[in-house]
Design a protein around this motif. Structure first.
Motif, PDB file in Angstrom:
ATOM      1  N   LYS A 155     -15.095   7.493  -2.024  1.00  0.00           N
ATOM      2  CA  LYS A 155     -14.704   7.200  -3.410  1.00  0.00           C
ATOM      3  C   LYS A 155     -13.510   6.256  -3.439  1.00  0.00           C
ATOM      4  CE  LYS A 155     -13.114   9.506  -7.584  1.00  0.00           C
ATOM      5  NZ  LYS A 155     -12.715  10.781  -8.155  1.00  0.00           N
ATOM      6  N   HIS A 156     -12.586   6.473  -2.508  1.00  0.00           N
ATOM      7  CA  HIS A 156     -11.383   5.640  -2.514  1.00  0.00           C
ATOM      8  C   HIS A 156     -11.461   4.506  -1.497  1.00  0.00           C
ATOM      9  CE1 HIS A 156      -9.287   8.143  -5.407  1.00  0.00           C
ATOM     10  NE2 HIS A 156      -9.821   9.183  -4.799  1.00  0.00           N
ATOM     11  N   LYS A 157     -12.684   4.172  -1.150  1.00  0.00           N
ATOM     12  CA  LYS A 157     -12.951   3.048  -0.254  1.00  0.00           C
ATOM     13  C   LYS A 157     -12.105   3.121   1.020  1.00  0.00           C
ATOM     14  CE  LYS A 157     -14.541  -0.054  -3.861  1.00  0.00           C
ATOM     15  NZ  LYS A 157     -14.410   0.837  -4.989  1.00  0.00           N
ATOM     16  N   GLY A 158     -12.035   4.310   1.580  1.00  0.00           N
ATOM     17  CA  GLY A 158     -11.333   4.487   2.851  1.00  0.00           C
ATOM     18  C   GLY A 158      -9.827   4.580   2.723  1.00  0.00           C
ATOM     19  N   LYS A 159      -9.296   4.487   1.495  1.00  0.00           N
ATOM     20  CA  LYS A 159      -7.827   4.557   1.329  1.00  0.00           C
ATOM     21  C   LYS A 159      -7.382   6.009   1.473  1.00  0.00           C
ATOM     22  CE  LYS A 159      -6.611   0.606  -1.467  1.00  0.00           C
ATOM     23  NZ  LYS A 159      -7.353   0.240  -2.651  1.00  0.00           N
ATOM     24  N   ARG A 160      -6.700   6.279   2.588  1.00  0.00           N
ATOM     25  CA  ARG A 160      -6.395   7.680   2.920  1.00  0.00           C
ATOM     26  C   ARG A 160      -5.396   8.294   1.958  1.00  0.00           C
ATOM     27  NH1 ARG A 160      -6.174   7.452   9.444  1.00  0.00           N
ATOM     28  NH2 ARG A 160      -8.341   6.895   9.681  1.00  0.00           N
ATOM     29  N   LYS A 161      -4.475   7.489   1.490  1.00  0.00           N
ATOM     30  CA  LYS A 161      -3.446   8.023   0.607  1.00  0.00           C
ATOM     31  C   LYS A 161      -4.084   8.587  -0.667  1.00  0.00           C
ATOM     32  CE  LYS A 161       1.208   6.838  -0.718  1.00  0.00           C
ATOM     33  NZ  LYS A 161       2.256   5.880  -0.592  1.00  0.00           N
ATOM     34  N   SER A 162      -4.959   7.762  -1.274  1.00  0.00           N
ATOM     35  CA  SER A 162      -5.595   8.195  -2.518  1.00  0.00           C
ATOM     36  C   SER A 162      -6.533   9.358  -2.245  1.00  0.00           C
ATOM     37  CB  SER A 162      -6.387   7.050  -3.140  1.00  0.00           C
ATOM     38  OG  SER A 162      -5.680   5.858  -3.044  1.00  0.00           O
ATOM     39  N   ALA A 163      -7.267   9.277  -1.111  1.00  0.00           N
ATOM     40  CA  ALA A 163      -8.216  10.352  -0.787  1.00  0.00           C
ATOM     41  C   ALA A 163      -7.455  11.660  -0.587  1.00  0.00           C
ATOM     42  CB  ALA A 163      -9.008   9.996   0.459  1.00  0.00           C
ATOM     43  N   ALA A 164      -6.322  11.590   0.116  1.00  0.00           N
ATOM     44  CA  ALA A 164      -5.535  12.803   0.373  1.00  0.00           C
ATOM     45  C   ALA A 164      -5.049  13.390  -0.937  1.00  0.00           C
ATOM     46  CB  ALA A 164      -4.359  12.475   1.286  1.00  0.00           C
ATOM     47  N   ARG A 165      -4.608  12.503  -1.846  1.00  0.00           N
ATOM     48  CA  ARG A 165      -4.097  12.992  -3.126  1.00  0.00           C
ATOM     49  C   ARG A 165      -5.221  13.710  -3.883  1.00  0.00           C
ATOM     50  NH1 ARG A 165      -2.325   8.440  -6.124  1.00  0.00           N
ATOM     51  NH2 ARG A 165      -0.872   8.077  -4.434  1.00  0.00           N
ATOM     52  N   GLU A 166      -6.402  13.084  -3.860  1.00  0.00           N
ATOM     53  CA  GLU A 166      -7.531  13.695  -4.558  1.00  0.00           C
ATOM     54  C   GLU A 166      -7.874  15.061  -3.967  1.00  0.00           C
ATOM     55  OE1 GLU A 166     -10.468  11.446  -6.106  1.00  0.00           O
ATOM     56  OE2 GLU A 166     -11.848  13.133  -6.363  1.00  0.00           O
ATOM     57  N   LEU A 167      -7.772  15.165  -2.645  1.00  0.00           N
ATOM     58  CA  LEU A 167      -8.135  16.424  -1.979  1.00  0.00           C
ATOM     59  C   LEU A 167      -7.015  17.461  -2.075  1.00  0.00           C
ATOM     60  CD1 LEU A 167      -9.719  14.792   1.175  1.00  0.00           C
ATOM     61  CD2 LEU A 167     -10.955  16.214  -0.445  1.00  0.00           C
ATOM     62  N   GLY A 168      -5.846  17.015  -2.522  1.00  0.00           N
ATOM     63  CA  GLY A 168      -4.725  17.953  -2.647  1.00  0.00           C
ATOM     64  C   GLY A 168      -4.122  18.324  -1.302  1.00  0.00           C
ATOM     65  N   ILE A 169      -4.246  17.416  -0.319  1.00  0.00           N
ATOM     66  CA  ILE A 169      -3.622  17.691   0.976  1.00  0.00           C
ATOM     67  C   ILE A 169      -2.721  16.511   1.323  1.00  0.00           C
ATOM     68  CG2 ILE A 169      -5.468  19.149   1.884  1.00  0.00           C
ATOM     69  CD1 ILE A 169      -6.618  16.760   3.329  1.00  0.00           C
ATOM     70  N   SER A 170      -1.879  16.716   2.340  1.00  0.00           N
ATOM     71  CA  SER A 170      -0.989  15.628   2.695  1.00  0.00           C
ATOM     72  C   SER A 170      -1.782  14.561   3.462  1.00  0.00           C
ATOM     73  CB  SER A 170       0.161  16.133   3.549  1.00  0.00           C
ATOM     74  OG  SER A 170      -0.332  16.509   4.809  1.00  0.00           O
ATOM     75  N   GLU A 171      -1.221  13.361   3.459  1.00  0.00           N
ATOM     76  CA  GLU A 171      -1.887  12.268   4.149  1.00  0.00           C
ATOM     77  C   GLU A 171      -2.020  12.596   5.639  1.00  0.00           C
ATOM     78  OE1 GLU A 171       0.120   8.665   3.129  1.00  0.00           O
ATOM     79  OE2 GLU A 171      -1.329   7.471   4.223  1.00  0.00           O
ATOM     80  N   ARG A 172      -0.979  13.249   6.131  1.00  0.00           N
ATOM     81  CA  ARG A 172      -0.958  13.587   7.556  1.00  0.00           C
ATOM     82  C   ARG A 172      -2.054  14.602   7.884  1.00  0.00           C
ATOM     83  NH1 ARG A 172       4.576  15.846   9.112  1.00  0.00           N
ATOM     84  NH2 ARG A 172       5.337  13.844   8.380  1.00  0.00           N
ATOM     85  N   THR A 173      -2.213  15.578   6.989  1.00  0.00           N
ATOM     86  CA  THR A 173      -3.262  16.584   7.213  1.00  0.00           C
ATOM     87  C   THR A 173      -4.625  15.903   7.183  1.00  0.00           C
ATOM     88  OG1 THR A 173      -1.857  18.190   6.120  1.00  0.00           O
ATOM     89  CG2 THR A 173      -4.150  18.808   6.403  1.00  0.00           C
ATOM     90  N   LEU A 174      -4.783  14.951   6.248  1.00  0.00           N
ATOM     91  CA  LEU A 174      -6.057  14.237   6.164  1.00  0.00           C
ATOM     92  C   LEU A 174      -6.292  13.470   7.462  1.00  0.00           C
ATOM     93  CD1 LEU A 174      -8.546  13.329   4.600  1.00  0.00           C
ATOM     94  CD2 LEU A 174      -7.216  11.435   3.690  1.00  0.00           C
TER      95      LEU A 174
END
Ligand SMILES: Nc1ncnc2c1ncn2[C@@H]1O[C@H](COP(=O)(O)OP(=O)(O)OP(=O)(O)O)[C@@H](O)[C@H]1O
Ligand SMILES: [Mg+2]
Length: 395
Positions: free
Chosen positions: A365-384
């Motif tokens: 959904k976020h075209k591979g952008k981990r920051k946005s994906a992590a935010r959507e998933l409610g986890i930290s970028e590092r955890t993602l």
């Protein structure tokens, strides 16, 4: 806290475990500050964020020319942290070969730089943390059992926030005061109902989530008096599609997970029934599904009619000519669709499969952008980042 304070003056290794956001990075600093090594360096290393190819050199240093690009000799963290504390965060991510080197340091204080044969000594207190179940990692052969026992001399398990409800309001007030000072605004205050809501919330993201929400409210809300209705706007529903059920006598708000789950299941069942009814309608009226059915659909159609309450015998499937298509001819369909018991046959999905699926969807959904994906998933970028590595999703 008691264990941390007791263990701090000893030089024992400590393994900190707990869900994401519980404060695993806070405890090593407390232990260091209360230890005999407090005047020495404190180095925090995120093992999950260092590529496998360079982690040995980062931790233990390398000699000049030991690999392409090693133009200078370099000290590793274990050498730099001599006389101090090293915090190995996300330790379960450490490659197996590096784990062997770490075990040696823990047992004898000895290590060897990459590309060297000289044994060096260091005197470092090691504190490690993980939010991964290490015993499972051991079973999968990803973590050395001997290292686990060595690191786990003193385990500290940080409970999730929802299991230490007495901390929630206390931390909220602390964060609210900090953000008020940071943004030069009066402190936000909760009324009794909002406080009860805050205390009984599930806090998936633990302290990290509580801190973020306190900051959001501090910055966004104009009034400094926060009621439950306002607070509710900032509390995400527990999982993406779960409705929130608020019960209580008005003075307290209480969430029952069972109520929420029942509601979700009933809603899902109703949706499914509606959907099946629509499909049956379409088939009956030959409406929109005017095209021929493939033979493999026969089973699906039979199942559909069973589900909506039509005995299989009333469905006559006539094969069209000599070709392979099937056209269903329906003689009767039960009216009583809504009340019919529907059994949804589905392969059971494990939590892990669901997680992988959600991560893939969020990344897509976020075209591979981990920051946005992590935010959507409610986890930290590092955890993602760690989960992408763990499930090898980085294709
Ligand atoms: N007891 C505490 N007092 C004040 N702030 C805290 C406390 N515990 C956690 N925090 C804050 O909550 C946030 C998350 O904590 P931390 O980074 O330590 O989580 P973590 O357990 O390492 O999570 P992850 O497994 O996702 O890395 C940080 O901003 C931290 O400062
Ligand atoms: Mg952390």
């Amino acid at each position: 806290m008691d264990i941390a304070m007791q263990v701090a003056p000893t030089d024992l290794s400590v393994l900190i475990t707990g869900e994401s956001g519980t404060g695993k990075e806070v405890f090593p600093q407390i232990i260091h500050q209360l230890s005999s090594k407090k005047h020495g360096p404190y180095i925090a290393v995120n093992c999950g964020a260092i590529p496998e190819g360079t982690i040995d050199s980062e931790l233990f240093g390398h000699e000049k020319g030991s690999f392409t690009g090693a133009h200078e000799a370099r000290k590793g963290y274990f050498e730099v942290a001599n006389g101090g504390t090293i915090f190995l965060d996300e330790v379960a991510e450490m490659p197996i070969a590096t784990q062997a080197r770490l075990l040696r340091v823990l047992e004898s204080g000895e290590f060897i730089k990459v590309g060297s044969s000289k044994v060096l000594k260091t005197n470092v207190r090691v504190i490690a943390a993980t939010n991964v179940n290490i015993l499972q990692a051991i079973e999968k052969g990803k973590f050395r059992e001997d290292l686990y026992y060595r690191l786990n001399t003193v385990p500290i398990v940080i409970p999730p926030l929802r299991e230490r409800k007495q901390d929630i309001f206390l931390m909220f007030r602390k964060f609210a005061a900090d953000f008020a000072a940071k943004y030069r605004m009066p402190v936000i205050k909760l009324n009794a109902e909002a406080e009860a809501l805050l205390t009984n919330y599930y806090w998936h993201g633990n302290v990290r989530q509580l801190k973020n929400i306190t900051e959001q409210i501090s910055v966004i809300e104009k009034s400094r008096d926060i009621n439950a209705e306002t607070l509710l706007k900032y509390l995400p529903q527990q999982t993406s599609s779960l409705p929130m059920v608020v019960k209580g006598d008005g003075s307290t708000s209480e969430f029952s997970e069972r109520d929420i789950l029942y509601k979700v299941l009933f809603d899902m069942k109703k949706d499914l029934t509606d959907l099946k009814k629509i499909v049956v309608d379409l088939i009956e009226n030959d409406n929109g599904l005017n095209q021929d059915f493939q033979p493999e659909n026969e089973q699906i159609i039979k199942k559909l009619y069973q589900d909506v309450g039509t005995p299989e015998t009333t469905i006559r499937l006539g094969y069209g000519g000599g070709n392979t298509t099937v056209k269903p001819k329906i003689t009767s369909v039960s009216e009583d669709i809504q009340d019919h018991e529907i059994v949804v046959e589905q392969q059971p999905l494990s939590l892990q499969e669901l997680e992988v699926d959600m991560i893939k969807k969020a990344l897509a959904k976020h075209k591979g952008k981990r920051k946005s994906a992590a935010r959507e998933l409610g986890i930290s970028e590092r955890t993602l980042y760690r989960k992408i590595n763990e499930y090898k999703l980085d294709l």
